[in-house]
Design a protein around this motif. Structure first.
Motif, PDB file in Angstrom:
ATOM      1  N   MET A   1      30.694  37.676  37.494  1.00  0.00           N
ATOM      2  CA  MET A   1      31.748  37.051  36.737  1.00  0.00           C
ATOM      3  C   MET A   1      32.236  38.051  35.699  1.00  0.00           C
ATOM      4  O   MET A   1      31.446  38.755  35.095  1.00  0.00           O
ATOM      5  CB  MET A   1      31.198  35.793  36.072  1.00  0.00           C
ATOM      6  CG  MET A   1      32.158  35.151  35.117  1.00  0.00           C
ATOM      7  SD  MET A   1      33.705  34.765  35.901  1.00  0.00           S
ATOM      8  CE  MET A   1      33.780  33.049  35.699  1.00  0.00           C
ATOM      9  N   SER A   2      33.523  38.102  35.543  1.00  0.00           N
ATOM     10  CA  SER A   2      34.123  38.967  34.526  1.00  0.00           C
ATOM     11  C   SER A   2      35.442  38.344  34.082  1.00  0.00           C
ATOM     12  O   SER A   2      35.922  37.378  34.681  1.00  0.00           O
ATOM     13  CB  SER A   2      34.372  40.370  35.066  1.00  0.00           C
ATOM     14  OG  SER A   2      35.454  40.358  35.956  1.00  0.00           O
ATOM     15  N   ARG A   3      36.003  38.920  33.054  1.00  0.00           N
ATOM     16  CA  ARG A   3      37.268  38.395  32.549  1.00  0.00           C
ATOM     17  C   ARG A   3      38.385  38.496  33.588  1.00  0.00           C
ATOM     18  O   ARG A   3      39.254  37.633  33.685  1.00  0.00           O
ATOM     19  CB  ARG A   3      37.666  39.122  31.271  1.00  0.00           C
ATOM     20  CG  ARG A   3      38.872  38.497  30.626  1.00  0.00           C
ATOM     21  CD  ARG A   3      39.175  39.123  29.291  1.00  0.00           C
ATOM     22  NE  ARG A   3      40.211  38.338  28.651  1.00  0.00           N
ATOM     23  CZ  ARG A   3      40.340  38.201  27.366  1.00  0.00           C
ATOM     24  NH1 ARG A   3      39.497  38.792  26.554  1.00  0.00           N
ATOM     25  NH2 ARG A   3      41.308  37.483  26.873  1.00  0.00           N
ATOM     26  N   ASP A   4      38.365  39.572  34.388  1.00  0.00           N
ATOM     27  CA  ASP A   4      39.384  39.715  35.422  1.00  0.00           C
ATOM     28  C   ASP A   4      39.299  38.589  36.445  1.00  0.00           C
ATOM     29  O   ASP A   4      40.320  38.107  36.934  1.00  0.00           O
ATOM     30  CB  ASP A   4      39.278  41.079  36.104  1.00  0.00           C
ATOM     31  CG  ASP A   4      39.765  42.215  35.207  1.00  0.00           C
ATOM     32  OD1 ASP A   4      40.546  41.936  34.273  1.00  0.00           O
ATOM     33  OD2 ASP A   4      39.372  43.358  35.453  1.00  0.00           O
ATOM     34  N   TRP A   5      38.093  38.169  36.808  1.00  0.00           N
ATOM     35  CA  TRP A   5      37.946  37.031  37.712  1.00  0.00           C
ATOM     36  C   TRP A   5      38.479  35.763  37.052  1.00  0.00           C
ATOM     37  O   TRP A   5      39.127  34.950  37.677  1.00  0.00           O
ATOM     38  CB  TRP A   5      36.486  36.833  38.130  1.00  0.00           C
ATOM     39  CG  TRP A   5      36.139  37.481  39.413  1.00  0.00           C
ATOM     40  CD1 TRP A   5      36.522  37.089  40.659  1.00  0.00           C
ATOM     41  CD2 TRP A   5      35.342  38.639  39.602  1.00  0.00           C
ATOM     42  NE1 TRP A   5      36.008  37.934  41.597  1.00  0.00           N
ATOM     43  CE2 TRP A   5      35.275  38.892  40.974  1.00  0.00           C
ATOM     44  CE3 TRP A   5      34.666  39.493  38.736  1.00  0.00           C
ATOM     45  CZ2 TRP A   5      34.566  39.954  41.502  1.00  0.00           C
ATOM     46  CZ3 TRP A   5      33.964  40.541  39.271  1.00  0.00           C
ATOM     47  CH2 TRP A   5      33.921  40.769  40.641  1.00  0.00           C
ATOM     48  N   TRP A   6      38.181  35.611  35.771  1.00  0.00           N
ATOM     49  CA  TRP A   6      38.675  34.447  35.042  1.00  0.00           C
ATOM     50  C   TRP A   6      40.201  34.411  35.070  1.00  0.00           C
ATOM     51  O   TRP A   6      40.804  33.367  35.301  1.00  0.00           O
ATOM     52  CB  TRP A   6      38.165  34.479  33.596  1.00  0.00           C
ATOM     53  CG  TRP A   6      38.738  33.403  32.736  1.00  0.00           C
ATOM     54  CD1 TRP A   6      38.340  32.108  32.658  1.00  0.00           C
ATOM     55  CD2 TRP A   6      39.854  33.530  31.851  1.00  0.00           C
ATOM     56  NE1 TRP A   6      39.132  31.419  31.770  1.00  0.00           N
ATOM     57  CE2 TRP A   6      40.066  32.274  31.259  1.00  0.00           C
ATOM     58  CE3 TRP A   6      40.682  34.593  31.497  1.00  0.00           C
ATOM     59  CZ2 TRP A   6      41.074  32.045  30.339  1.00  0.00           C
ATOM     60  CZ3 TRP A   6      41.691  34.367  30.579  1.00  0.00           C
ATOM     61  CH2 TRP A   6      41.881  33.100  30.007  1.00  0.00           C
ATOM     62  N   ARG A   7      40.821  35.577  34.853  1.00  0.00           N
ATOM     63  CA  ARG A   7      42.289  35.630  34.898  1.00  0.00           C
ATOM     64  C   ARG A   7      42.824  35.223  36.260  1.00  0.00           C
ATOM     65  O   ARG A   7      43.858  34.580  36.381  1.00  0.00           O
ATOM     66  CB  ARG A   7      42.778  37.049  34.585  1.00  0.00           C
ATOM     67  CG  ARG A   7      42.766  37.382  33.145  1.00  0.00           C
ATOM     68  CD  ARG A   7      43.421  38.741  32.900  1.00  0.00           C
ATOM     69  NE  ARG A   7      43.209  39.157  31.545  1.00  0.00           N
ATOM     70  CZ  ARG A   7      42.610  40.271  31.190  1.00  0.00           C
ATOM     71  NH1 ARG A   7      42.172  41.116  32.105  1.00  0.00           N
ATOM     72  NH2 ARG A   7      42.443  40.571  29.923  1.00  0.00           N
ATOM     73  N   ARG A   8      42.142  35.641  37.333  1.00  0.00           N
ATOM     74  CA  ARG A   8      42.600  35.317  38.683  1.00  0.00           C
ATOM     75  C   ARG A   8      42.436  33.832  38.975  1.00  0.00           C
ATOM     76  O   ARG A   8      43.316  33.203  39.534  1.00  0.00           O
ATOM     77  CB  ARG A   8      41.834  36.137  39.711  1.00  0.00           C
ATOM     78  CG  ARG A   8      42.285  35.823  41.130  1.00  0.00           C
ATOM     79  CD  ARG A   8      41.587  36.632  42.150  1.00  0.00           C
ATOM     80  NE  ARG A   8      40.222  36.179  42.309  1.00  0.00           N
ATOM     81  CZ  ARG A   8      39.387  36.666  43.190  1.00  0.00           C
ATOM     82  NH1 ARG A   8      39.749  37.637  43.977  1.00  0.00           N
ATOM     83  NH2 ARG A   8      38.167  36.212  43.288  1.00  0.00           N
TER      84      ARG A   8
END
Length: 189
Positions: A1-8
């Motif tokens: 999990m990372s912020r980029d996944w959260w954005r997607r």
């Protein structure tokens, strides 16, 4: 999990709340924080078992061919990993059953509508396409959720009829059979 996944994924929870919960899980030893995916910005969190699996990929992992649903949370191909980088045009096929087939970390082909429409990387070679086509066929005919096996019928490859496409021979060598202007991968093969 990372912020980029959260954005997607765009969940209804703000990143800050998720991050604090992930830090809490890290302190309890349930997840690990690190930089697991090259080019993915910021802290990344993973289950300890997933970290060990990443470490144990082996020498041949770079040559591995992988079939992955586009909706798989592990799919990083539709993320912009570095500033100014672009997304591979094959990374975003449409539809609920869209699939990517990768080799050595590069998308070889994608599939829409359960294999009816396929797009192949422009600079792909025959061997990569043959292997990708075979694994795609096996993936698509595998029964899921108690459903019976169904043949895969490829109507188009790169926008032209499958049976007359540049990749017809590679697909035939992968086990597909001619069916008029289409190619069919039999569920019993």
């Amino acid at each position: 999990m990372s912020r980029d996944w959260w954005r997607r994924e765009r969940p209804p929870i703000e990143w800050r709340s998720i991050y604090h919960e992930l830090k809490r899980l890290e302190f309890r030893g349930e997840v690990q924080r690190g930089y697991f995916v090259n080019g993915l910005a910021g802290a990344q969190f993973a289950l300890p078992d997933a970290v060990e699996m990443l470490r144990a990929t082996g020498e041949n992992a770079e040559d591995a061919t992988v079939v992955m649903p586009v909706s798989d949370p592990a799919n990083v191909y539709s993320l912009t990993l570095t500033e100014g980088s672009s997304i591979d045009p094959l990374a975003r096929p449409r539809g609920a059953g869209a699939v990517l087939v990768t080799r050595g970390g590069r998308i070889v082909l994608n599939s829409e509508s359960r294999g009816a429409r396929i797009r192949v990387r422009e600079d792909a070679n025959e061997d990569d396409v043959r292997e990708a086509a075979e694994l795609l066929g096996k993936h698509l005919v595998a029964p899921r959720g108690g459903a019976r096996k169904r043949d895969v019928v490829v109507d188009t490859i790169d926008g032209v009829r499958a049976a007359g496409s540049r990749w017809e021979e590679a697909f035939r060598e992968a086990g597909y059979r001619s069916m008029g202007t289409s190619l069919r991968y039999l569920a019993g093969v």
